[in-house]
Design an enzyme around this catalytic site. Structure first.
Site, PDB file in Angstrom:
ATOM      1  N   SER A 217       0.841  -1.185   0.000  1.00  0.00           N
ATOM      2  CA  SER A 217       0.000   0.000   0.000  1.00  0.00           C
ATOM      3  C   SER A 217       0.882   1.243   0.000  1.00  0.00           C
ATOM      4  O   SER A 217       1.754   1.402   0.857  1.00  0.00           O
ATOM      5  CB  SER A 217      -0.908  -0.002   1.234  1.00  0.00           C
ATOM      6  OG  SER A 217      -1.610   1.211   1.323  1.00  0.00           O
ATOM      7  N   GLY A 219      -0.481   4.338   0.137  1.00  0.00           N
ATOM      8  CA  GLY A 219      -1.334   5.430   0.586  1.00  0.00           C
ATOM      9  C   GLY A 219      -2.131   5.997  -0.574  1.00  0.00           C
ATOM     10  O   GLY A 219      -2.687   5.251  -1.394  1.00  0.00           O
ATOM     11  N   GLY A 222      -1.911   4.564  -4.212  1.00  0.00           N
ATOM     12  CA  GLY A 222      -2.466   3.287  -4.636  1.00  0.00           C
ATOM     13  C   GLY A 222      -1.682   2.089  -4.155  1.00  0.00           C
ATOM     14  O   GLY A 222      -1.182   2.060  -3.028  1.00  0.00           O
ATOM     15  N   GLY A 248      -6.946   0.276   4.109  1.00  0.00           N
ATOM     16  CA  GLY A 248      -6.131  -0.904   3.833  1.00  0.00           C
ATOM     17  C   GLY A 248      -6.902  -2.196   4.002  1.00  0.00           C
ATOM     18  O   GLY A 248      -6.685  -3.166   3.263  1.00  0.00           O
ATOM     19  N   ASP A 249      -7.818  -2.235   4.970  1.00  0.00           N
ATOM     20  CA  ASP A 249      -8.639  -3.430   5.175  1.00  0.00           C
ATOM     21  C   ASP A 249      -9.570  -3.649   3.989  1.00  0.00           C
ATOM     22  O   ASP A 249      -9.810  -4.789   3.571  1.00  0.00           O
ATOM     23  CB  ASP A 249      -9.454  -3.291   6.469  1.00  0.00           C
ATOM     24  CG  ASP A 249      -8.580  -3.026   7.682  1.00  0.00           C
ATOM     25  OD1 ASP A 249      -7.420  -3.467   7.682  1.00  0.00           O
ATOM     26  OD2 ASP A 249      -9.052  -2.360   8.623  1.00  0.00           O
TER      27      ASP A 249
END
Length: 305
Positions: A217, A219, A222, A248-249
């Protein structure tokens, strides 16, 4: 069925304040409570996408009872949490309406006994029999062995169930060595794992350490994915403002759903980025804004490299 594991479940409590100031007394404008922990958030997004989902982990004490009561109100998520004697932790998020920022306080979690851990392992192995994929997510509560995720990865692989591991620190280091199907660190977690702050070399290095595919990730920029089929970067069409908690989940949910549906990597990554972006526009982790999801998904730029 997709199985999500949240060993350190939580009751997520959110306070909204007009402005957060140090050393000041604050009047809370609104209070929210939700079942939480990374795997619980993943489960709720998967269910919203139409997948059958079972959530397991530990829950105990009065807080654990509230978590289970709220989880029962989450459509499509089956509760397979394992009782423990200790009390489930709380997380407190203070949302500052003036800045749009959120300040988070996370309790450590209950002390898990060896007998409770053994009981969980038995439940986990039984649940794998009906699982198409499993997500292992979040921190470890006190008492759980640091190599716990490595054990869970190996158990799933023996059952022929692909694993996505989303954790950090030593738990990630040991879990990677057990060869999960995917890991999804953020840039800081990847740097801690590999010692490199260059995302592309670090992502490839993490693959050499054992992960079949590494999705990092970045942020707002992408996702960066290194897989046996190639390397891709997937970016949203524009920067989105809002609360990134849980983004993120949602990306994990997108990757797992794409895996079970047989999507190719560019499609999986586009879905994961769109869900992540749509969560920024949602009121809480474990949710996404459907309109933003549909808008962004068709505009995600996926480039091979």
């Amino acid at each position: 069925m997709i199985l999500t594991v949240t060993l350190n479940t939580a009751l997520d409590v959110t306070y909204r304040v007009p402005r957060l100031l140090p050393h000041a007394s604050h009047r809370v404008a609104a209070v929210g409570e939700r079942p939480g922990g990374k795997g619980i958030n993943v489960a709720r997004v998967l269910a919203a996408l139409g997948h059958e989902v079972t959530a397991t982990g530990f829950a105990g004490g009065p807080v654990g009872a509230v978590v289970r009561e709220l989880l029962a109100q989450s459509p499509g998520v089956v509760d397979a949490l394992v009782p423990c004697a200790g009390t489930t932790r709380r997380t407190l998020a203070v949302a500052d309406d003036a800045s749009g920022d959120t300040t988070q306080f996370n309790e450590p979690g209950p002390q898990i006994t060896p007998a409770e851990w053994a009981g969980f392992l038995a439940r986990y192995e039984a649940l794998l029999a009906g699982a198409r994929a499993v997500a292992l997510c979040g921190s470890l509560p006190p008492g759980v062995p640091v190599g716990a995720y490595a054990v869970l990865v190996r158990t799933a692989r023996a059952a022929g169930v692909p694993v996505l591991l989303d954790t950090s620190g030593e738990a990630l280091r040991r879990g990677v060595a057990a060869r999960p199907e995917m890991i999804k660190p953020n840039a800081a977690e990847l740097a801690e794992l590999t010692g490199s702050r260059e995302p592309l070399p670090a992502t490839r290095d993490a693959r050499r350490r054992g992960a079949h595919a590494v999705i990092t990730s970045l942020g707002p920029a992408g996702l960066l994915a290194a897989t046996p089929e190639g390397t891709w970067q997937a970016a949203p069409p524009r920067a989105l403002t809002g609360n990134p908690t849980g983004a993120g989940d949602s990306a994990v949910a997108g990757l797992l759903s794409g895996l079970t549906e047989g999507l190719d990597w560019p499609e999986r990554l586009a879905r994961a980025v769109a869900l992540s972006a749509a969560t920024v526009h949602a009121p809480a982790a474990g949710e996404f804004d459907p309109r933003t999801y549909e808008e962004v998904r068709g505009s995600v730029k996926v480039t091979a490299g």
